[in-house]
Design a protein around this motif. Structure first.
Motif: not given
Length: 363
Positions: A12-13, A284, A286, A318, A335, A346, A349, A351, A355-356
């Protein structure tokens, strides 16, 4: 295609660095932060530990050349070389002056002139490797203090003016905005250094990057580690160059550039740096390599740059855009990365959801 890696997102972020200095696990660091407002250090961690300088050595090269003359007295060819060397860390310019001005004699002259205590020419086994010059965080602060407080105004303005205009992409394809430039808002001025990595982000594997990696893996000499990947961030932060920051780091052999980049930025962002402003957003992770940042949330938007593989990025907001598919993933969220001035799909990302979490929608 936005990226070539197909490893699945895993974590996760995370929030940005906190106010207490911390060195990431596995990293060897030398740190010195000097407050020019009070004339005192706010951070000193292994400040006298020696590291190979990599491109931080270019500060001594330019000061040696300008020791008895101003920049206006130089031929246009020299001014052009020095500008590229300071802004884009051009190695060919450094090699030119190293070969024409005596190699290690440059280091010896500057050690004497600036009363440096931990700086020394490259080991006798590597006499032509200017990046193997030994230096310390404490000496790096001494160099900047000379530039800011003792050098003629024309020299100070030339050197610092170019460092304020450091390009994100260096001449060898490395993203040189790790550390200071990622952890803090402008104003800042930076001279970075890296050695031993195979690919640096702004472009994929480049011949220059591969040559650098090969030379760095050639062995060690006494106390100076020539094997571990080196990544340094040095410069000034804040109005009127309030703080001088020198962070020199070594990473275990084989560490990817994006990982070292993120660890260095985390360390620098955790330091007590007077005058610094930390950017707003959520950090975040990657995944993937060759991930492109674009001017808009579509694959048809022009490319701003590519990210170092696996680097942490600061996300400001985002928004929904073009749907992108990288099997088995599909995502229409993008993002916005304020430090790059562009968007990343994303999909890359690190995550669990499209969505972050915790990142607001863009207006």
């Amino acid at each position: 295609m936005l990226g070539t890696g197909l490893a699945a997102p895993a974590s996760a972020a995370r929030n940005g660095p906190g106010p207490q200095a911390r060195i990431p696990a596995g990293v060897t660091a030398g740190v010195a932060v000097f407050d020019r407002g009070t004339g005192a250090f706010t951070e000193r961690i292994n400040a006298d530990l020696r590291f190979r300088s990599a491109s931080v050595m270019k500060l001594l090269i330019v000061l040696d050349l300008l020791w008895d003359r101003g920049p206006d007295a130089l031929p246009d060819t020299d001014r052009t070389r020095l500008t590229a060397m300071l802004r884009s860390s051009d190695d060919s310019a450094a090699s030119h002056y190293w070969s024409t001005r005596g190699g290690g004699a440059i280091v010896n002259r500057m050690v004497s002139r600036l009363a440096l205590t931990g700086t020394a020419p490259p080991p006798s086994t590597h006499p032509g490797y200017w990046g193997y010059t030994a230096t310390t965080a404490a000496d790096t602060v001494r160099i900047y203090r000379h530039v800011l407080d003792a050098a003629p105004a024309a020299v100070r303005d030339f050197v610092m003016g170019n460092l304020r205009q450091a390009t994100r992409c260096a001449s060898d394809g490395y993203d040189q905005y790790s550390g200071i430039a990622s952890a803090f808002e402008r104003p800042w001025a930076i001279k970075q250094g890296w050695s031993g990595f195979a690919s640096g982000g702004c472009t994929a594997d480049t011949p220059a990057a591969k040559a650098s990696a090969a030379s760095a893996a050639s062995g060690s000499a006494g106390e100076l580690d020539l094997v571990s990947e080196a990544l340094h961030s040095t410069g000034t932060v804040g109005g009127d160059d309030r703080a001088i920051v020198a962070v020199l780091t070594l990473h275990p052999d084989g560490t990817p550039y994006g990982t070292a980049y993120s660890r260095l930025t985390e360390l620098v962002g955790s330091l007590d740096v007077p005058g610094a402003r930390r950017p707003a957003g959520t950090w975040v992770g990657t995944w993937g390599s060759g991930v492109r940042v674009r001017t808009g949330p579509t694959t048809g938007s022009s490319v701003v740059t590519t990210l170092p593989a696996g680097v942490d990025v600061l996300v400001g907001c985002q928004k929904r855009g073009q749907t992108v598919s990288v099997p088995p993933y599909t995502n229409d969220w993008w993002a916005y990365l304020p430090q790059y001035g562009g968007y990343m799909t994303n999909i890359y990302a690190d995550t669990p959801d499209n969505r972050i979490p915790g990142v607001p929608d863009c207006p």
